[in-house]
Enzyme design. Structure first.
Site, PDB file in Angstrom:
ATOM      1  N   LYS A  13       0.833  -1.214   0.000  1.00  0.00           N
ATOM      2  CA  LYS A  13       0.000   0.000   0.000  1.00  0.00           C
ATOM      3  C   LYS A  13       0.867   1.263   0.000  1.00  0.00           C
ATOM      4  O   LYS A  13       0.600   2.191  -0.745  1.00  0.00           O
ATOM      5  CB  LYS A  13      -0.929   0.025   1.222  1.00  0.00           C
ATOM      6  CG  LYS A  13      -2.027  -1.025   1.182  1.00  0.00           C
ATOM      7  CD  LYS A  13      -3.099  -0.749   2.223  1.00  0.00           C
ATOM      8  CE  LYS A  13      -2.583  -0.770   3.655  1.00  0.00           C
ATOM      9  NZ  LYS A  13      -2.052  -2.091   4.081  1.00  0.00           N
ATOM     10  N   ARG A 128      11.291  -6.472   4.898  1.00  0.00           N
ATOM     11  CA  ARG A 128      11.090  -5.045   4.615  1.00  0.00           C
ATOM     12  C   ARG A 128      11.985  -4.173   5.484  1.00  0.00           C
ATOM     13  O   ARG A 128      12.141  -4.420   6.671  1.00  0.00           O
ATOM     14  CB  ARG A 128       9.624  -4.729   4.880  1.00  0.00           C
ATOM     15  CG  ARG A 128       9.252  -3.292   4.660  1.00  0.00           C
ATOM     16  CD  ARG A 128       7.798  -3.178   4.391  1.00  0.00           C
ATOM     17  NE  ARG A 128       7.011  -3.097   5.602  1.00  0.00           N
ATOM     18  CZ  ARG A 128       5.706  -2.777   5.593  1.00  0.00           C
ATOM     19  NH1 ARG A 128       5.093  -2.553   4.445  1.00  0.00           N
ATOM     20  NH2 ARG A 128       5.042  -2.721   6.718  1.00  0.00           N
ATOM     21  N   ARG A 161      10.817  -2.115  11.005  1.00  0.00           N
ATOM     22  CA  ARG A 161       9.747  -1.652  11.872  1.00  0.00           C
ATOM     23  C   ARG A 161       9.488  -2.697  12.962  1.00  0.00           C
ATOM     24  O   ARG A 161       9.511  -3.888  12.696  1.00  0.00           O
ATOM     25  CB  ARG A 161       8.465  -1.447  11.055  1.00  0.00           C
ATOM     26  CG  ARG A 161       8.501  -0.177  10.255  1.00  0.00           C
ATOM     27  CD  ARG A 161       7.387  -0.096   9.235  1.00  0.00           C
ATOM     28  NE  ARG A 161       6.074  -0.506   9.724  1.00  0.00           N
ATOM     29  CZ  ARG A 161       4.957  -0.410   9.009  1.00  0.00           C
ATOM     30  NH1 ARG A 161       5.002   0.099   7.778  1.00  0.00           N
ATOM     31  NH2 ARG A 161       3.809  -0.809   9.488  1.00  0.00           N
TER      32      ARG A 161
HETATM   33  P1  AMP Z   1       0.533   0.749   8.496  1.00  0.00           P
HETATM   34  O1  AMP Z   1       1.780   1.513   8.204  1.00  0.00           O
HETATM   35  O2  AMP Z   1      -0.647   1.233   7.676  1.00  0.00           O
HETATM   36  O3  AMP Z   1       0.712  -0.737   8.447  1.00  0.00           O
HETATM   37  O4  AMP Z   1       0.130   1.111  10.023  1.00  0.00           O
HETATM   38  C1  AMP Z   1       0.998   0.780  11.100  1.00  0.00           C
HETATM   39  C2  AMP Z   1       0.221   0.729  12.393  1.00  0.00           C
HETATM   40  O5  AMP Z   1      -0.382   2.009  12.667  1.00  0.00           O
HETATM   41  C3  AMP Z   1      -0.956  -0.253  12.416  1.00  0.00           C
HETATM   42  O6  AMP Z   1      -0.546  -1.581  12.688  1.00  0.00           O
HETATM   43  C4  AMP Z   1      -1.794   0.343  13.545  1.00  0.00           C
HETATM   44  O7  AMP Z   1      -1.238   0.076  14.811  1.00  0.00           O
HETATM   45  C5  AMP Z   1      -1.639   1.843  13.284  1.00  0.00           C
HETATM   46  N1  AMP Z   1      -2.689   2.328  12.350  1.00  0.00           N
HETATM   47  C6  AMP Z   1      -2.515   2.826  11.096  1.00  0.00           C
HETATM   48  N2  AMP Z   1      -3.694   3.152  10.538  1.00  0.00           N
HETATM   49  C7  AMP Z   1      -4.643   2.862  11.458  1.00  0.00           C
HETATM   50  C8  AMP Z   1      -6.067   2.954  11.493  1.00  0.00           C
HETATM   51  N3  AMP Z   1      -6.764   3.400  10.427  1.00  0.00           N
HETATM   52  N4  AMP Z   1      -6.710   2.541  12.613  1.00  0.00           N
HETATM   53  C9  AMP Z   1      -6.039   2.097  13.694  1.00  0.00           C
HETATM   54  N5  AMP Z   1      -4.704   1.952  13.720  1.00  0.00           N
HETATM   55  C10 AMP Z   1      -3.998   2.339  12.625  1.00  0.00           C
END
Ligand code: AMP
Length: 219
Positions: A13, A128, A161
């Site tokens: 994404k 990653r 990460r």
């Molecule tokens: P991502 O980079 O999109 O994988 O997001 C990393 C982390 O941020 C996720 O595993 C959640 O802990 C938090 N996070 C990101 N977007 C959301 C969302 N829309 N709702 C809740 N937590 C989020």
């Protein structure tokens, strides 16, 4: 264009969001990036979010929604946007509808789903590496930087990460199946969902995304 990108962790994404946003001329709004920037800066929002993120759990809706509401009210987002990582639950999607109605009297145009199976997700996430300064994503096997641990683009330090470690990946996949997969069904039911195969070379996936989105571009 008002576009939402959905897909499991590791679907690409972040990478595709960057390309698609540039192609469509809209700002990319990534909740994960905003949270990570707040964690790095040690803001109150970052302190609140960090424990959830480190476990691979979702940050509570009230915190996340407030942050997105503020971001969508900024001038650059009023004419269009690409949301990456939000909404992730049906209640978040319902709130997004409300926010759009309030801020711009408008609606989403399309939801693009990046489709990838679990085995591929695990392979991708465990290798990653992310640049600490520009957030560019590399992969130790599929897209390695010239010098291990250093970003080719700006020389930034690459890190893994916390939530890309094996035990957390498993939890993130469970969270996706429980909370986010119903969101895909919700958008499909509203006729907004378009899915593409998100495996293979990055450029091919971008091209598939652009082709799939063309019918929704405004003249
Ligand atoms: P991502 O980079 O999109 O994988 O997001 C990393 C982390 O941020 C996720 O595993 C959640 O802990 C938090 N996070 C990101 N977007 C959301 C969302 N829309 N709702 C809740 N937590 C989020």
């Amino acid at each position: 264009m008002r576009l939402v990108l959905v897909g499991p962790p590791g679907a690409g994404k972040g990478t595709q969001a960057q390309f698609i946003a540039e192609h469509s001329g809209v700002p990319k709004i990534s909740t994960g990036d905003i949270f990570r920037a707040n964690v790095s800066a040690g803001t109150p929002l970052g302190v609140q979010a960090k424990a959830f993120m480190d476990r691979g759990d979702l940050v509570p809706d009230d915190v996340t929604i407030e942050m997105v509401r503020n971001r969508l009210a900024e001038p650059d987002a009023l004419e269009g946007f690409l949301l990456d990582g939000f909404p992730r639950t049906v209640p978040q999607a319902e709130t997004l509808d409300d926010i759009l109605r309030e801020t711009a009297q408008t609606k989403l145009d399309v939801v693009l789903e990046l489709v990838v199976d679990d085995d591929e997700v695990i392979r991708r996430l465990s290798g990653r590496r992310t640049c600490r300064s520009c957030n560019h994503i590399w992969h130790v096997d599929f897209d390695p930087p010239e010098k291990p641990g250093v970003c080719d683009l700006d020389g930034g330090e690459l890190y893994q990460r916390e939530d890309d470690k094996p035990e957390t990946i498993a939890n993130r996949l469970e969270v996706y199946a429980e909370s986010t997969a119903p969101l895909v069904a919700y958008y499909a039911g509203r006729g907004l969902l378009v899915g593409i195969d998100a495996t293979g070379p990055v450029d091919d996936i971008t091209q598939r995304a652009i082709d799939a989105l063309r019918p929704f571009e405004k003249a």
